[in-house]
Design a protein around this motif. Structure first.
Motif, PDB file in Angstrom:
ATOM      1  N   UNK A   1       0.792  -1.235   0.000  1.00  0.00           N
ATOM      2  CA  UNK A   1       0.000   0.000   0.000  1.00  0.00           C
ATOM      3  C   UNK A   1       0.823   1.282   0.000  1.00  0.00           C
ATOM      4  N   UNK A   2       2.102   1.200   0.359  1.00  0.00           N
ATOM      5  CA  UNK A   2       2.913   2.413   0.422  1.00  0.00           C
ATOM      6  C   UNK A   2       3.678   2.710  -0.867  1.00  0.00           C
ATOM      7  N   UNK A   3       3.403   1.971  -1.934  1.00  0.00           N
ATOM      8  CA  UNK A   3       4.059   2.260  -3.211  1.00  0.00           C
ATOM      9  C   UNK A   3       3.585   3.631  -3.695  1.00  0.00           C
ATOM     10  N   UNK A   4       4.502   4.535  -4.048  1.00  0.00           N
ATOM     11  CA  UNK A   4       4.100   5.873  -4.490  1.00  0.00           C
ATOM     12  C   UNK A   4       3.115   5.820  -5.659  1.00  0.00           C
ATOM     13  N   UNK A   5       2.057   6.614  -5.553  1.00  0.00           N
ATOM     14  CA  UNK A   5       1.029   6.769  -6.587  1.00  0.00           C
ATOM     15  C   UNK A   5       0.209   5.490  -6.822  1.00  0.00           C
ATOM     16  N   UNK A   6       0.238   4.575  -5.874  1.00  0.00           N
ATOM     17  CA  UNK A   6      -0.579   3.362  -6.013  1.00  0.00           C
ATOM     18  C   UNK A   6      -2.048   3.705  -6.080  1.00  0.00           C
ATOM     19  N   UNK A   7      -2.508   4.617  -5.209  1.00  0.00           N
ATOM     20  CA  UNK A   7      -3.923   4.984  -5.214  1.00  0.00           C
ATOM     21  C   UNK A   7      -4.327   5.712  -6.489  1.00  0.00           C
ATOM     22  N   UNK A   8      -3.418   6.512  -7.037  1.00  0.00           N
ATOM     23  CA  UNK A   8      -3.728   7.209  -8.282  1.00  0.00           C
ATOM     24  C   UNK A   8      -3.926   6.210  -9.420  1.00  0.00           C
ATOM     25  N   UNK A   9      -3.067   5.191  -9.477  1.00  0.00           N
ATOM     26  CA  UNK A   9      -3.217   4.161 -10.503  1.00  0.00           C
ATOM     27  C   UNK A   9      -4.505   3.376 -10.301  1.00  0.00           C
ATOM     28  N   UNK A  10      -4.807   3.047  -9.041  1.00  0.00           N
ATOM     29  CA  UNK A  10      -6.054   2.319  -8.759  1.00  0.00           C
ATOM     30  C   UNK A  10      -7.263   3.155  -9.154  1.00  0.00           C
ATOM     31  N   UNK A  11      -7.222   4.447  -8.859  1.00  0.00           N
ATOM     32  CA  UNK A  11      -8.338   5.327  -9.220  1.00  0.00           C
ATOM     33  C   UNK A  11      -8.541   5.342 -10.728  1.00  0.00           C
ATOM     34  N   UNK A  12      -7.459   5.464 -11.468  1.00  0.00           N
ATOM     35  CA  UNK A  12      -7.524   5.511 -12.931  1.00  0.00           C
ATOM     36  C   UNK A  12      -8.151   4.226 -13.481  1.00  0.00           C
ATOM     37  N   UNK A  13      -7.713   3.086 -12.968  1.00  0.00           N
ATOM     38  CA  UNK A  13      -8.226   1.812 -13.462  1.00  0.00           C
ATOM     39  C   UNK A  13      -9.669   1.574 -13.021  1.00  0.00           C
ATOM     40  N   UNK A  14     -10.009   1.973 -11.793  1.00  0.00           N
ATOM     41  CA  UNK A  14     -11.409   1.856 -11.353  1.00  0.00           C
ATOM     42  C   UNK A  14     -12.318   2.702 -12.238  1.00  0.00           C
ATOM     43  N   UNK A  15     -11.855   3.894 -12.600  1.00  0.00           N
ATOM     44  CA  UNK A  15     -12.677   4.743 -13.463  1.00  0.00           C
ATOM     45  C   UNK A  15     -12.867   4.087 -14.826  1.00  0.00           C
ATOM     46  N   UNK A  16     -11.791   3.518 -15.371  1.00  0.00           N
ATOM     47  CA  UNK A  16     -11.915   2.834 -16.666  1.00  0.00           C
ATOM     48  C   UNK A  16     -12.846   1.628 -16.577  1.00  0.00           C
ATOM     49  N   UNK A  17     -12.889   1.014 -15.389  1.00  0.00           N
ATOM     50  CA  UNK A  17     -13.772  -0.143 -15.198  1.00  0.00           C
ATOM     51  C   UNK A  17     -15.216   0.267 -14.912  1.00  0.00           C
ATOM     52  N   UNK A  18     -15.459   1.556 -14.712  1.00  0.00           N
ATOM     53  CA  UNK A  18     -16.813   2.045 -14.474  1.00  0.00           C
ATOM     54  C   UNK A  18     -17.215   2.116 -13.020  1.00  0.00           C
ATOM     55  N   UNK A  19     -16.305   1.810 -12.100  1.00  0.00           N
ATOM     56  CA  UNK A  19     -16.602   1.897 -10.662  1.00  0.00           C
ATOM     57  C   UNK A  19     -16.223   3.298 -10.185  1.00  0.00           C
TER      58      UNK A  19
ATOM     59  N   UNK B   1     -10.245   6.554  -4.280  1.00  0.00           N
ATOM     60  CA  UNK B   1      -8.800   6.415  -4.478  1.00  0.00           C
ATOM     61  C   UNK B   1      -8.157   7.715  -4.949  1.00  0.00           C
ATOM     62  N   UNK B   2      -8.880   8.501  -5.739  1.00  0.00           N
ATOM     63  CA  UNK B   2      -8.335   9.811  -6.126  1.00  0.00           C
ATOM     64  C   UNK B   2      -8.122  10.680  -4.888  1.00  0.00           C
ATOM     65  N   UNK B   3      -9.086  10.626  -3.962  1.00  0.00           N
ATOM     66  CA  UNK B   3      -8.961  11.424  -2.737  1.00  0.00           C
ATOM     67  C   UNK B   3      -7.777  10.941  -1.897  1.00  0.00           C
ATOM     68  N   UNK B   4      -7.601   9.628  -1.789  1.00  0.00           N
ATOM     69  CA  UNK B   4      -6.459   9.094  -1.043  1.00  0.00           C
ATOM     70  C   UNK B   4      -5.136   9.490  -1.706  1.00  0.00           C
ATOM     71  N   UNK B   5      -5.115   9.454  -3.031  1.00  0.00           N
ATOM     72  CA  UNK B   5      -3.907   9.843  -3.749  1.00  0.00           C
ATOM     73  C   UNK B   5      -3.599  11.319  -3.532  1.00  0.00           C
TER      74      UNK B   5
END
Length: 400
Positions: free
Chosen positions: A346-364, A371-375
């Protein structure tokens, strides 16, 4: 140590270019780094005083500076010990003749990037001794008091004071420091261009010198290619008000095509040597992004292949694994990418930003907003924080 006055003269640029060269000559002759650096600064001050008059500049500026700097180095050693003075005159006094023309770039860079130095100290010493920047300029570039930077540079010189500089050090260490300097200028917002000092451009200038010094080193050429390919997009990365623009939304007509062309040519030459390294792999990925006329035309399968190579070269690098996960999200679908992201610490830099991007592409969209807020909370710059906060608000609005 005082520094040359900062008012502009027609030969100011010449002095800045010659200072590191003269320092390299003294170091190669056997002078200790700290005393040699002080002697060069004294020679530059004397040049400022003497060359200011019409016709005052010598016909051989480098030879003049080497002569004056060496004398000042000898004087400094004489004042500390008469025995040291005798040793200098007997063993170190260079033979008469023209000033040495050897390229000391690698020698000097490798000493400034000595493994005993912290990354911050190596960056500061490199900019000061090789880049020719004043301590005040380096301090302003990193938004720290000049006294603090002076202490950092002084400690760095003391750390390497006992080292002999007759052989170049590890090129890989030099590459890491040059990349750090570039990254600070490229992503550091206001710290990247302070007091007229553009750290990204300075890193490219120094890397060019290194490539000239080690023309057969594929990774040095790969790093220069990487820096040029990233720098080509720099003007499109922000709006007029300083807001970040993601790669897929950038105005590609603002990209520097000359820098891209040069970067691709350097990369092709490096890859032809068949000694693949991480900087070459990163440059290949950057080249694929720069080659796409639109974001939709990005060759993601080939990008993923290069990330596979990069992960093979750096298997324990979680940032590489994270970026590869995003590429997987484009090739195999966002859910496949998300599974890889969720497997990372969980402490990998920009992990939440990447998760947010992929969740958005998945429609969630709810998960994406979270995740954008956490990033945004973990962002290291104001511009990045503002961008991610805006993204979170946008996705929340879309989610209703």
């Amino acid at each position: 140590m005082s520094e040359p006055p900062r008012r502009a003269r027609s030969w100011d640029g010449t002095l800045r270019d010659l200072g590191p060269q003269v320092l390299g000559v003294l170091v190669r002759r056997g002078a200790d780094f700290a005393t040699a650096e002080d002697a060069v600064q004294e020679a530059l001050l004397e040049a400022v005083r003497r060359w200011d008059a019409p016709g005052g500049a010598p016909s051989d500026p480098k030879g003049w500076l080497v002569t004056v700097a060496w004398r000042k180095f000898v004087d400094a050693r004489r004042s500390s010990s008469s025995r040291a003075q005798r040793e200098i005159r007997v063993t170190l006094e260079p033979p008469p003749g023209p000033t040495e023309q050897a390229d000391d770039t690698l020698l000097l860079l490798s000493r400034c990037c000595h493994p005993a130095l912290s990354p911050a100290s190596a960056v500061a010493l490199t900019l000061r001794a090789v880049g020719g920047l004043t301590t005040a300029q380096v301090a302003r570039a990193f938004l720290v008091p000049e006294a603090t930077m002076a202490q950092r540079i002084s400690r760095a010189k003391k750390t390497v004071a006992g080292e002999r500089f007759d052989e170049p050090g590890d090129v890989r260490a030099v590459l890491r420091v040059l990349y750090l300097i570039f990254n600070e200028g490229f992503t550091g917002g206001p710290t990247g261009r302070a007091d007229g000092v553009d750290l990204a451009a300075e890193a490219i200038r120094l890397t060019r010198q290194l490539v000239a010094a080690v023309p057969d080193d594929a990774e040095a050429a790969g790093l220069l290619a990487l820096l040029l390919l990233h720098h080509a997009r720099r003007d499109a990365r922000t709006t007029a008000t300083g807001e970040l623009v993601p790669l897929d939304l950038q105005d590609r007509s603002r990209w520097d095509t000359a820098a891209i062309t040069e970067g691709v040519a350097l990369l092709q030459g490096a890859l032809a040597r068949d000694r693949l390294g991480p900087y070459q792999a990163q440059a290949a990925i950057a080249a694929l992004h720069d080659d796409a006329a639109t974001a939709e035309e990005t060759d993601w399968p080939q990008v993923l292949e290069w990330y596979d190579e990069l992960l093979r070269l750096e298997p324990r690098n979680p940032v590489v694994a994270l970026n590869r996960a995003v590429a997987v999200g484009h090739v195999d679908g966002p859910l496949a990418g998300l599974r890889l992201v969720e497997a990372l610490p969980p402490d990998v830099p920009r992990r939440d930003a990447a998760a947010a991007y992929l969740h958005e592409r998945a429609g969630d969209l709810d998960a994406a907003a979270r995740h954008y807020a956490l990033a945004a909370d973990a962002a290291t710059s104001t511009a990045e924080r503002t961008h991610l906060t805006t993204q979170a608000a946008r996705v929340r609005h879309q989610a209703g």
